[in-house]
Design a protein around this motif. Structure first.
Motif, PDB file in Angstrom:
ATOM      1  N   ASP A 116       3.644   3.988  -8.548  1.00  0.00           N
ATOM      2  CA  ASP A 116       3.943   3.058  -7.449  1.00  0.00           C
ATOM      3  C   ASP A 116       4.254   3.821  -6.164  1.00  0.00           C
ATOM      4  O   ASP A 116       3.722   3.518  -5.104  1.00  0.00           O
ATOM      5  N   LYS A 176       3.819  -6.078 -13.928  1.00  0.00           N
ATOM      6  CA  LYS A 176       3.674  -6.985 -15.070  1.00  0.00           C
ATOM      7  C   LYS A 176       2.282  -6.870 -15.686  1.00  0.00           C
ATOM      8  O   LYS A 176       2.037  -7.384 -16.765  1.00  0.00           O
ATOM      9  N   LEU A 179      10.803  -0.656  -3.018  1.00  0.00           N
ATOM     10  CA  LEU A 179      11.043  -0.588  -4.459  1.00  0.00           C
ATOM     11  C   LEU A 179      12.516  -0.695  -4.830  1.00  0.00           C
ATOM     12  O   LEU A 179      12.850  -0.715  -6.023  1.00  0.00           O
ATOM     13  N   ASN A 214       5.956  -5.072  -8.075  1.00  0.00           N
ATOM     14  CA  ASN A 214       6.585  -5.704  -9.235  1.00  0.00           C
ATOM     15  C   ASN A 214       5.603  -6.615  -9.964  1.00  0.00           C
ATOM     16  O   ASN A 214       5.557  -6.638 -11.193  1.00  0.00           O
TER      17      ASN A 214
END
Length: 189
Positions: free
Chosen positions: A142, A89, A161, A85
């Motif tokens: 990811d 960003k 996740l 996470n």
């Protein structure tokens, strides 16, 4: 002569629960998992950003430690989920890094995390692969990197996740397919 006491490594879940009363105990998790999280972040964003990613990851983990599920002994998937996470960003930085490699501006060892065994042959294969990584959807990337670079199981990735295991499988399948296509184009080009 007495033998030295064996080092007993307590489960991460116990450390987290203990940190509710003794916050300094949380540092055990940093010592235990910080170095591998740093390597993962450095591979995705470069060494200059890895320190910030790890700091933000552990700050978020500490702030939300009351939400940690005590039935999960290993905190690695949880920490990698938070790190993903945080990296999310910085998606632009990650994509710029992959593109810089494809253009020749970043060393492959910085992305793969180690020396390149066969510089000539590997570069021919890895440029399209890195380009494929850059072309993946964020969620697909990811999942692929948590499985391929970290070695998490599908179940651990799903937990990390916060997605169903079926989503892990479909994202991984899609990512692998794109990677194979990128490598297949190299064989025919």
């Amino acid at each position: 002569m007495a033998e030295p006491a064996a080092t007993i490594e307590v489960a991460d879940s116990f450390v987290i629960q203990r940190s509710w009363q003794d916050p300094e105990t949380f540092a055990v998790l940093f010592d235990r998992h910080g170095p591998v999280l740093h390597r993962y972040a450095a591979r995705r964003l470069g060494p200059e950003a890895a320190d910030d990613v790890v700091s933000e990851t552990f700050l978020a983990a500490f702030e939300h430690r009351h939400r940690y599920r005590p039935d999960e002994a290993d905190a690695r998937p949880w920490l990698y989920g938070i790190a993903s996470n945080v990296i999310g960003k910085r998606r632009r930085s990650e994509l710029a890094r992959y593109r810089a490699y494809v253009r020749g501006g970043v060393e492959l060892a910085e992305i793969t995390g180690g020396p390149v065994e066969d510089g000539v042959g590997t570069l021919a294969v890895n440029k399209p692969l890195v380009a494929a990584l850059a072309g993946l959807r964020a969620g697909d990337r990811d999942v692929l990197l948590l499985v391929a670079w970290v070695g998490l199981t599908y179940e651990e990735v799903a937990g990390a996740l916060g997605i169903p295991i079926g989503t892990v499988r479909s994202r991984l399948n899609r990512a692998r397919k794109k990677a194979r296509q990128a490598l297949g184009e190299t064989d025919h080009g």
